[in-house]
Design an enzyme around this catalytic site. Structure first.
Site, short mmCIF file in Angstrom:
data_model
loop_
_atom_site.label_atom_id
_atom_site.label_comp_id
_atom_site.label_asym_id
_atom_site.label_seq_id
_atom_site.Cartn_x
_atom_site.Cartn_y
_atom_site.Cartn_z
N GLN A 291 -5.38 -9.16 -3.22
CA GLN A 291 -5.43 -8.20 -2.11
C GLN A 291 -6.86 -7.85 -1.72
OE1 GLN A 291 -3.44 -7.77 -4.84
NE2 GLN A 291 -1.61 -6.59 -4.37
N ASP B 91 -1.15 4.51 -6.62
CA ASP B 91 0.26 4.42 -6.27
C ASP B 91 1.04 5.61 -6.81
OD1 ASP B 91 1.15 1.51 -5.11
OD2 ASP B 91 -0.73 1.45 -6.20
N ARG C 128 10.79 -0.94 -4.57
CA ARG C 128 9.58 -0.90 -5.39
C ARG C 128 9.67 0.33 -6.30
NH1 ARG C 128 4.97 -3.32 -3.25
NH2 ARG C 128 4.17 -3.14 -5.38
N GLY D 35 0.86 -1.17 0.00
CA GLY D 35 0.00 0.00 0.00
C GLY D 35 0.89 1.22 0.00
N ASN E 252 -2.51 2.60 -10.68
CA ASN E 252 -3.00 1.82 -9.54
C ASN E 252 -2.91 0.34 -9.89
OD1 ASN E 252 -4.15 1.83 -6.85
ND2 ASN E 252 -6.05 1.09 -7.76
N LYS E 253 -3.28 -0.50 -8.94
CA LYS E 253 -3.19 -1.94 -9.10
C LYS E 253 -3.79 -2.40 -10.42
CE LYS E 253 -2.49 -6.22 -8.06
NZ LYS E 253 -1.14 -6.77 -8.07
#
Length: 354
Positions: free
Chosen positions: A198, A239, A91, A49, A249-250
């Protein structure tokens, strides 16, 4: 949820996290004292996150600085930079990681004339400030987002942008939690979120613990749920957000935005201003992390679910075009089109108040 996602145990020089790879089966708290443990925890998603990664990185960098044995600033800063660079390499996509590390480095550079011990004290204070700010920021996001929702709304969310992705409240789930505090009754549809699940593992876990009406759906069921009229808003986190409002984003977020536009459902992105990257002109400037093949072919299965030797494309994130975004909910309010102007104005407002 009477546990903290990310915390500092300064007495024992430890970063304290909930191991999110063990959820929902068991709640395991890790106390990480070695830098390699912290690097691995971020890289392997034990802490994840964007906001939580930023807080963990700040605490991790403080702990690295605390352990440095150096009398001169130059010697201290040399080791500090090495620790910072190692954390930055864990990351590549979530900008909060870099934002937190830059804040910590600024403390060091602004204090170069001070004794090393005092620099370490200031790094301790900054790491805790970043953590406390995350709580306040997420609550403010929740307050602004709640104004866009109605009691009884059906809300669809993707990945996990709740308490487990932050220190408290979350980003995309913050309006839901604050609504529950006021007696609102929401119905939440949590995308399973392949390949790391997730949504099924984390979002459903924390919402269910909080008593929220939650239904897990596979990612490819979202259109059907919308078609049934069960969704009145889509709330997702981010993100990284480019200067023009493109949202990273994811993986799977972009498809949701396209579906939401087709069915006339507002699509909101909930994110702190630390997620806005004005140096990225568009989503094309955001690096997309590629994850291991095994997450698609083997993880979560008792036996391999794809043929040996088959090629796998496993990007962790996708880019949602700004034209598909109804609004970007930040701690300073809701940005709307044209995002090039509204996001810049929000960032300027933030700078003026710092």
């Amino acid at each position: 949820m009477n546990f903290e996602t990310v915390a500092l145990d300064d007495k024992n020089s430890a970063l304290v996290i909930v191991d999110q790879t063990r959820l929902p089966g068991e709640v395991v708290t890790l106390r990480l004292t070695r830098q390699q443990e912290i690097l691995d925890a971020i890289r392997t998603l034990k802490v994840r996150g964007a906001p939580a990664i930023g807080v963990a990185a700040a605490i991790g960098l403080y702990l690295a600085a605390k352990s440095i044995c150096a009398d001169s600033f130059d010697a201290f800063y040399r080791e500090f930079r090495a620790a910072k660079d190692a954390l930055a390499a864990t990351r590549p996509t979530a900008v909060n990681l870099f934002w937190a590390l830059e804040r910590m480095e600024k403390v060091v550079l602004d204090s170069r004339e001070l004794p090393v011990l005092e620099i370490k004290r200031r790094l301790y204070s900054e790491a805790l400030a970043i953590r406390e700010e995350d709580i306040k920021v997420c609550r403010a996001i929740g307050e602004h987002g709640l104004k866009l929702l109605r009691d009884g709304d059906g809300i669809l969310t993707h990945c996990n942008a709740g308490r487990l992705a932050t220190v408290q409240y979350g980003t995309a789930l913050a309006p839901i939690y604050l609504g529950c505090e006021k007696g609102y009754r929401f119905r939440v549809f949590a995308d399973e979120t392949r390949p790391l699940l997730q949504g099924a593992r984390l979002t459903a876990f924390e919402l269910a613990l909080s008593g929220v009406d939650t239904t897990v759906i596979c990612d490819n069921m979202a259109a059907r749920v919308m078609q049934n009229g069960w969704v009145q808003a889509v709330l997702v986190g981010a993100d990284r957000i480019a200067a023009n409002g493109d949202v990273c984003n994811k993986i799977g977020t972009s498809a949701l935005a396209i579906l939401a536009q087709h069915y006339g459902i507002p699509f909101y992105v909930c994110a702190p201003t630390s997620t806005i990257d004005l140096n990225a002109a568009t989503g094309a400037d955001i690096p997309i992390e590629q994850r291991p093949d095994s997450e698609v072919t083997e993880m979560w299965f008792e036996q391999r679910m794809a043929p040996e030797g088959v090629k796998v494309y496993n990007p962790a994130f996708d880019i949602t075009d700004n034209a598909l975004v109804t609004g970007i909910i930040t701690e300073y309010g809701v940005a709307r089109q044209p995002y090039g102007e509204s996001l810049k104005a929000i960032c300027e407002q933030k700078s003026a108040q710092e």
